[in-house]
Design a protein around this motif. Structure first.
Motif, short mmCIF file in Angstrom:
data_model
loop_
_atom_site.label_atom_id
_atom_site.label_comp_id
_atom_site.label_asym_id
_atom_site.label_seq_id
_atom_site.Cartn_x
_atom_site.Cartn_y
_atom_site.Cartn_z
N TYR A 112 40.01 -3.18 -24.93
CA TYR A 112 41.25 -3.38 -25.71
C TYR A 112 40.96 -4.01 -27.06
O TYR A 112 41.48 -3.59 -28.08
CB TYR A 112 42.20 -4.27 -24.89
N ALA A 113 40.07 -5.00 -27.05
CA ALA A 113 39.78 -5.70 -28.30
C ALA A 113 38.70 -5.00 -29.12
O ALA A 113 38.33 -5.44 -30.19
CB ALA A 113 39.35 -7.13 -28.00
N ARG A 138 36.96 -0.49 -18.26
CA ARG A 138 36.32 -1.29 -17.20
C ARG A 138 36.94 -0.98 -15.84
O ARG A 138 37.60 -1.79 -15.23
CB ARG A 138 36.47 -2.77 -17.52
N TYR A 217 28.90 -5.05 -15.55
CA TYR A 217 29.57 -4.98 -16.84
C TYR A 217 30.96 -4.42 -16.73
O TYR A 217 31.88 -4.81 -17.41
CB TYR A 217 28.78 -4.06 -17.77
N ALA A 219 32.81 -4.63 -14.25
CA ALA A 219 33.61 -5.43 -13.33
C ALA A 219 34.04 -4.62 -12.12
O ALA A 219 35.17 -4.67 -11.68
CB ALA A 219 34.83 -6.01 -14.03
N PRO A 221 33.05 -4.43 -8.38
CA PRO A 221 32.17 -5.00 -7.35
C PRO A 221 31.76 -3.92 -6.34
O PRO A 221 32.58 -3.15 -5.86
CB PRO A 221 33.03 -6.06 -6.65
N ASP A 229 26.11 -11.82 -4.38
CA ASP A 229 27.09 -12.85 -4.01
C ASP A 229 26.61 -13.63 -2.80
O ASP A 229 26.64 -14.86 -2.79
CB ASP A 229 28.43 -12.21 -3.64
N GLU A 512 25.95 -11.48 -23.58
CA GLU A 512 26.82 -10.58 -24.36
C GLU A 512 26.63 -10.76 -25.86
O GLU A 512 27.56 -10.83 -26.64
CB GLU A 512 28.30 -10.74 -23.93
N LYS C 163 33.55 -14.76 -9.50
CA LYS C 163 32.28 -15.13 -8.89
C LYS C 163 31.35 -15.82 -9.86
O LYS C 163 30.27 -16.24 -9.50
CB LYS C 163 31.59 -13.87 -8.33
N LYS C 197 42.13 -6.95 -14.76
CA LYS C 197 41.13 -7.30 -13.76
C LYS C 197 40.09 -8.24 -14.38
O LYS C 197 39.74 -8.08 -15.54
CB LYS C 197 40.47 -5.99 -13.34
N PRO C 198 39.62 -9.25 -13.64
CA PRO C 198 38.61 -10.15 -14.22
C PRO C 198 37.41 -9.37 -14.75
O PRO C 198 36.87 -8.53 -14.06
CB PRO C 198 38.19 -11.02 -13.02
N GLN C 199 37.01 -9.64 -15.97
CA GLN C 199 35.92 -8.89 -16.58
C GLN C 199 35.37 -9.60 -17.81
O GLN C 199 36.03 -10.48 -18.35
CB GLN C 199 36.41 -7.50 -16.99
N GLY C 200 34.19 -9.20 -18.26
CA GLY C 200 33.61 -9.70 -19.50
C GLY C 200 33.18 -11.15 -19.38
O GLY C 200 33.24 -11.75 -18.31
N ASN C 201 32.72 -11.70 -20.49
CA ASN C 201 32.35 -13.12 -20.46
C ASN C 201 33.39 -13.91 -21.23
O ASN C 201 34.43 -13.38 -21.61
CB ASN C 201 30.94 -13.31 -21.00
N ARG C 203 33.45 -15.08 -24.20
CA ARG C 203 33.67 -14.55 -25.55
C ARG C 203 34.65 -13.38 -25.51
O ARG C 203 35.51 -13.24 -26.35
CB ARG C 203 32.34 -14.07 -26.11
N LYS C 207 38.31 -12.59 -27.48
CA LYS C 207 38.62 -11.35 -28.20
C LYS C 207 39.91 -10.73 -27.67
O LYS C 207 40.72 -10.21 -28.44
CB LYS C 207 37.47 -10.35 -28.05
N ALA C 208 40.08 -10.76 -26.33
CA ALA C 208 41.25 -10.14 -25.74
C ALA C 208 42.52 -10.88 -26.17
O ALA C 208 43.55 -10.26 -26.45
CB ALA C 208 41.13 -10.13 -24.23
N GLN C 213 45.91 -8.71 -25.90
CA GLN C 213 45.97 -8.18 -24.54
C GLN C 213 46.49 -9.22 -23.56
O GLN C 213 47.08 -8.88 -22.55
CB GLN C 213 44.57 -7.69 -24.11
N TYR C 223 31.28 -21.56 -25.86
CA TYR C 223 31.44 -20.19 -26.37
C TYR C 223 32.41 -20.17 -27.55
O TYR C 223 32.22 -19.47 -28.53
CB TYR C 223 31.97 -19.27 -25.28
N ASP C 339 38.52 -10.58 -7.59
CA ASP C 339 37.91 -9.64 -8.56
C ASP C 339 38.32 -8.20 -8.35
O ASP C 339 37.97 -7.33 -9.14
CB ASP C 339 36.37 -9.72 -8.44
N LEU C 340 39.01 -7.94 -7.26
CA LEU C 340 39.28 -6.52 -6.96
C LEU C 340 40.61 -6.04 -7.53
O LEU C 340 41.53 -6.80 -7.68
CB LEU C 340 39.26 -6.30 -5.45
#
Lengths: 543, 351, 340
Positions: A112-113, A138, A217, A219, A221, A229, A512, C163, C197-201, C203, C207-208, C213, C223, C339-340
């Motif tokens: 998105y970004a 993702r 990356y 996301a 699982p 895990d 990243e 996680k 959904k949980p994602q990225g780091n 940073r 950005k989001a 978003q 960070y 996370d799902l």
């Protein structure tokens, strides 16, 4: 085939296979440990979802790479269209791209970004996600597409060879019986290439099963996530090992399918493959469509990520130039070529053993040796570490029993560990390549040679090696390219003060901040490109 | 009526002209064999007719349609030409029935199976429809190949060394069967071979190929008895070349004495006469005596090597003769020989 | 057979040449297993090498170093382990892979709640689990972790994977404060409020938010600071505020990066020298200035940028408490399928 081999050869072959099988054995052994109910608890919560995700990813990637790789292979092998000569090797280039780099570039571009959605928003005046529909990169399908983009070259490579080796008279017959190029693809070329396609798709499936970087990356699982895990989160190596064993079971099924496919292939083999290929002339819109299709895949799998890397490398040149690059490159090169050579020797020894041995059980040796391909890199690394450190401890105890200081971690603390990890992981590639080349050599060649009084070893050097040269070369090059990119095993197994290009790049990717590692990533790609060109050359000679 | 016409055809392969300025016509229901050593361009011509090989000069007409010119070419799949390959090119993944029905995809299923049944009857393979190619013998495979090609109702059949993979015992029989099938279906055919025996047995006319050109084209017996060049003469069978001592208007003199010429003139520059081994007979009355120097049993006949007692007479060269009689000659035996030739063929060997 | 023996010999020579290649070439050295990226500790390490002449070698990996250490046993070459969060430090201690260090220098530098009671590990830096918020849509408000579960933030939250050790540590602290049942409800609600959904780091979360978003996100302080130093990312991060949660009650959750001496460290004395150095003024201020973290040594100043975010109250829950609830936290995250 029954030719009396001296006893040393089988013994050596079994020893090699068992050595390569040891890491897996170590993992299986670990899986019997106490897992503190972690496995049961996972099964009750997330594991079913992970399993479904894994299956979807593996099937999705397998299907997508076939859908991309097979038509391209056929177009390039059997048709004449604009820019075909470029695509012959161009379509291989994504192999040189580490998947973690491609994943990074695309999530960065498409989220998105990211620049694409941002510019779309500013162009159309949309203010938030509810204003427009854009696919979420993702997702499971995003990850599958990404993996397929870097893995399809395996399908392309094997399918192309299969198409070129098909007896030309079959396709010509079909044409004379009124078959259009497209129809002859569906009715003749495709069904005949099916075993080769099945093998390559199984390879792709294995790679995607073991993948961690990309799914992480994106996301999504999967079982690999679960392995990490349980091991790192819950601290239960036993549960992680148990999960790995489940994955291996899945993989064993895949390998079996691949073997069955290969057995059938022998049956189908006809035609010398030396006839000159008469390509279908695709003219006008059809030719352009073919060219554009290849072009789009090329850009997606190689062009876009490479340009992004270049862009980053130029923008961040000052921050990312590092005088130690040369040393890292040298390490990577030396390691990858050593590993490629060792894998090749193993493949030749085992392949020859399987060919000449009288007992059925000799089939098992190469299978055992190939199992390492299935394990996720870090799990494999632990699997390698366990026997190596046991050995090291044994050696040191031995020395100490004489009151002398031991040599320390002779194997597990040196580059030997990384090399061993890579060999365990990639020998499957070389074994497959050498084996399929050997199958093409008629058994009567062996008989003739033996009757001329050559020993098996002399026969290997004088007759078989020259005949399977190309297969050996191709296998070794693939191992080389994979070793240049391989990461998790290197990270965990490397000794102090030893950095490869991949581990160097990964520091930044893991934070990243690929922009700082872009320059090194480009070096990986370029070093990978050189053998790809050779690989293509050697295949082209069949053209 | 002409079914296939090739005019001044030139075709290149890897930048080399493999076919040079070649012309050939084929009548309806005619079978022509292209005979020549390997690498002389026979197969290339076949591929050019099939549209699998581009041409650089000339044109090819099939029926009333021009199918190949250097600039325009009807694609293979639109030519309606059947081809039998040396390896038969049966699709290994399809059953006999599916192989035969392969070209019939525009027909309905019932029409298809009717044609398949007809074809299986024609090639005497009833009951084999669900077998796979690898379950058939070489001859059976070949019959499937011809059934497949014929099912497609081709205007022309091309056969590329179709009998070379069949053992010699059954070859003759299969050739006759195939020939009858082609004749019955009234399909003209071009047939490539390097064996003159196959060409004699299978073809109506034989075109002798040399370096991308047709050296001579005619019926087999004509080529045998009256070749226009030593190349053709040699290709058609074992030949003795006997030195001509002198030529007059009505006779020719060799080591076999004088032969009368009947309604035939011979260029005075010619210096050898072609004599087939079976054109020499044992003749005790003959003044021309020869000594036997070797003998080989060849089944239906004996092959003897002889040389003239008067060495000068035959340049000291050995002469081969074939005798079908029970009369046995011993080595070193001296016999009288004479010629039994209806039409005399001579060549000039100095050129 | 001869050439096979030759081959075996070849492989053996290769192996030994490898070991020669990587054999130690300097007497004075310290070897580190680091869970932190090498480039993040490079500045401090370089300074140490310059000051002491002791050579420092690093192996960085995000996973499995503890396992490697365990397998190597008493023959290990590693002297020091550097980690990025508390749970790894506890893992090392639990697996008995580390040894206590008695150093008055370190004890003076590191406050007692930031080190192991038996001195088996020590914190080096602190990082706050902040809440990033859009300047435009949220502003500079008082916020709590508990607020994230309210309807106010429905569809407005971004976060990285549940996680990730940082998230796990936060959830552990929630368990410590509120108990398992309440934390599960909280996690479920937070999950329902997620914009994606949980994602990225971390940073990526900034950005989001900048791109619109989502409005708020969990994220680490360093960070946020780090993005200010990157000219390309600065305009992005300037659209976002960094908030310190729970200032009205227990304070913001903090995590630590830390170090531990391995049980069989071959260069113990030099390693302790490095440990002392890392807690000293110079190293601590490099951590503060270059990596924009909060130094553990109270007398060392934070960087001006970090200082500009203001003083805050930290949650003084002992680190051991957080580590204790780790497994429960992971189970809860799996249970609600975060996370799902």
């Amino acid at each position: 085939m029954f030719i009396q081999l001296s006893k040393k050869w089988p013994a050596f072959s079994w020893l090699l296979s068992l050595l390569l099988f040891l890491p897996l054995l170590a993992i299986v052994w670990q899986s019997f440990g106490d897992d503190q109910d972690v496995f049961a608890q996972l099964w009750a919560t997330v594991l079913p979802d992970y399993l479904v995700n894994t299956l979807l990813i593996v099937l999705g990637v397998a299907l997508l790479s076939a859908v991309i790789g097979v038509p391209i292979a056929w177009l390039v092998a059997m048709c004449q269209f604009p820019a075909r000569r470029f695509y012959v090797w161009g379509m291989l280039l994504p192999l040189a791209m580490p998947s973690y780099v491609v994943a990074f570039v695309y999530t960065d571009l498409l989220e998105y970004a990211g620049p694409i959605q941002t510019s779309l928003r500013s162009y159309f005046g949309w203010s938030n996600a509810q204003d427009y529909a854009f696919f979420d990169v993702r997702t499971l399908s995003g990850a599958a597409v990404m993996l397929a983009l870097v893995l399809y070259p395996y399908v392309y490579l094997l399918a192309r060879t299969a198409f070129l080796e098909q007896s030309q008279s079959l396709v010509q017959s079909a044409r004379l019986l009124g078959c259009s190029p497209w129809r002859s693809f569906w009715r003749i070329s495709l069904p005949l290439a099916r075993p080769a396609i099945a093998i390559s798709v199984a390879l792709v499936a294995m790679e995607s099963l073991a993948d961690f970087a990309v799914v992480h990356y994106f996301a999504v699982p999967t079982l690999t996530t679960a392995v990490y895990d349980t091991w790192l989160g819950y601290g239960s190596l036993a549960a992680a090992a148990r999960l790995s064993v489940v994955m291996l079971a899945v993989l064993f099924i895949l390998i079996s399918i691949e073997r069955i496919g290969r057995n059938k292939q022998r049956h189908y083999q006809r035609g010398s493959g030396q006839e000159k290929v008469v390509r279908h002339q695709l003219t006008g819109i059809k030719g352009i469509a073919a060219s554009v299709f290849c072009g789009v895949i090329f850009m997606a799998g190689f062009g876009v990520p490479f340009i992004s890397l270049l862009d980053m490398a130029i923008n961040y040149f000052d921050q990312s130039w590092n005088s130690q690059f040369l040393e890292y490159s040298f390490n990577s090169l030396l390691l990858a070529s050593t590993v490629a050579l060792i894998c090749l020797i193993i493949a030749i020894v085992l392949g020859f053993f399987k060919r000449l041995s009288a007992s059925k059980s000799s089939d098992l040796a190469p299978k055992l040796a190939s199992t390492g391909y299935a394990l996720p890199g870090t799990v494999l690394a632990i699997g390698v570490l366990i026997p190596l450190s046991l050995f090291d401890h044994g050696i040191n105890h031995f020395f100490e029993s004489f009151g002398i200081d031991g040599p320390g971690l002779l194997l597990s603390g040196t580059v030997f560990a990384i090399a061993a990890g890579y060999v365990v992981r990639f020998s499957a590639i070389a074994i497959g390549s050498v084996e399929s080349s050997l199958n093409k050599v008629s058994p009567s060649i062996d008989m003739v040679t033996m009757t001329l009084g050559l020993s098996p070893l002399k026969m290997l050097f004088k007759v078989h090696l020259p005949l399977i040269k190309k297969g050996c070369f191709a296998g070794a090059l693939l191992v080389f390219i994979e070793s240049m990119k391989e990461l998790p095993a290197a990270l965990l197994l490397r000794p102090f003060d030893y950095e490869t290009l991949a581990t160097y790049v990964y520091q930044f990717v893991s934070d990243e901040q690929l922009e700082h590692g872009a320059l090194a990533a480009i070096v990986i790609v370029i070093v990978g490109l050189i053998p790809l060109i050779f690989l293509n050359r050697s295949l082209e000679q069949q053209d | 009526m002409t079914q296939l016409a090739i005019h001044h055809l030139t075709s290149q392969y890897d930048g080399k002209s493999v076919i040079k300025d070649l012309s050939l016509t084929l009548e309806r229901n005619e079978i022509v064999a292209l005979l020549g050593p390997s690498g002389c361009g026979k197969t290339t011509l076949l591929r050019a007719i099939a549209g699998l090989q581009p041409i650089t000069e000339g044109d090819i007409t099939l029926g009333d349609q021009v199918i190949s010119t250097p600039s325009k070419s009807v694609v293979s799949e639109k030519r309606n030409i059947g081809m039998i390959f040396q390896d038969y090119a049966l699709f290994p993944h399809l059953s006999v029935k599916d192989n035969i029905a392969f070209g019939l995809h525009k027909m309905s299923a019932t029409e298809q199976s009717a044609v398949v049944d007809d074809m299986l009857t024609l090639v005497k393979l009833q009951g084999y429809q669900s077998r796979f190619p690898h379950e058939l013998s070489g001859g059976q495979q070949q019959r499937v190949a011809i059934a497949r090609a014929l099912a497609y109702r081709p205007q022309l059949m091309l056969l590329d060394e179709p009998f070379s993979n069949i053992d010699s015992q059954s070859r003759g029989e299969i050739m006759q069967e195939m020939r009858q099938i082609l004749k019955k279906q009234q399909v003209p055919a071009v047939f490539v071979t390097h064996s003159k025996d196959e060409a004699f047995a299978f073809a109506d006319k034989i075109a002798i190929f040399k370096d991308g050109k047709i050296e001579q084209i005619d019926k087999g017996n004509v080529l045998y008895t009256t070749p226009t060049s030593p190349y053709v003469a040699n290709f058609m069978g074992k030949t003795n070349y006997i030195a001509i001592e002198s030529i007059t208007n009505d006779s020719i003199v060799t080591c076999f004495g004088s032969q009368q010429l009947q309604e035939q003139t011979i260029p005075v520059t010619d210096n050898v006469m072609m004599v087939r081994p079976e054109q020499i007979i044992v003749d005790e009355q003959s003044h021309y005596k020869f000594k036997v120097v070797g003998c080989i049993f060849a089944g239906s006949h004996w092959v003897y090597t002889v040389c003239a007692i008067d060495n000068k007479a035959s340049d000291g060269k050995n002469i081969t003769i074939e005798l079908h009689s029970h009369l046995l000659l011993d080595v070193d035996q001296v016999v009288g020989l004479s010629l039994n030739i209806a039409h005399i063929v001579t060549f000039n060997f100095d050129k | 057979m001869k050439s096979m023996i030759a081959m075996a010999v070849g492989i053996a020579t290769l192996a030994s040449s490898f070991s020669v290649l990587s054999a130690p070439n300097s007497e004075k050295e310290v070897n580190i297993y680091s869970y932190r990226q090498a480039f993040l500790i490079d500045p401090v390490v370089a300074q140490f090498e310059k000051d002491t002449g002791i050579n420092v070698n690093v192996v960085f990996a995000k996973k499995g170093l503890a396992e490697r250490l365990k397998r190597e046993g008493k023959y290990t070459k590693a002297d020091l382990v550097l980690t990025t969060d508390i749970s790894r430090l506890m893992e090392l201690k639990d697996k008995k892979l580390v040894s206590p260090v008695e150093s008055s220098i370190i004890e003076n530098n590191v406050p007692s709640h930031l080190r192991d009671p038996q001195n088996q590990w020590f914190s080096l830096t602190k990082r706050v689990r902040n809440i990033y918020a859009s300047k435009e849509r949220v502003g500079n408000i008082a916020i709590t972790y508990e607020d994230l579960a309210t309807d106010k933030y429905k569809g407005k939250i971004c976060t990285r994977s549940g996680k990730h050790p940082y998230t796990v540590a936060l959830v552990s602290s929630m368990v410590a404060h509120h108990g398992e049942a309440e934390t599960e409800v909280w996690l479920t609600k937070v999950k329902e409020n997620l914009a994606r959904k949980p994602q990225g780091n971390d940073r990526g979360q900034i950005k989001a938010i900048a791109a619109g978003q989502c409005d708020v996100s969990l994220g680490n302080s360093y960070y946020f600071g780090n993005m200010h130093t990157n000219p390309e990312q600065k305009p992005i991060v300037e659209k976002v505020n960094i908030l310190f949660p729970n200032q009205q009650n227990r304070g913001s959750h903090i995590n630590v990066s830390g170090m531990a001496l391995t049980k069989y460290a071959p260069h113990k004395a030099d390693a302790i020298k490095l440990m002392e150095y890392l807690t000293g003024d110079l190293a601590q201020s490099i951590y503060a200035k270059v990596n924009l973290e909060y130094p553990v040594k109270p007398s060392v100043e934070v960087s001006p940028l970090v200082a500009s975010w203001g003083e805050f109250k930290e949650d003084e829950l002992p680190m051991i408490e957080i580590a204790k609830h780790r497994k429960t936290a992971l189970m809860l995250l799996d249970k609600v399928k975060f996370d799902l």
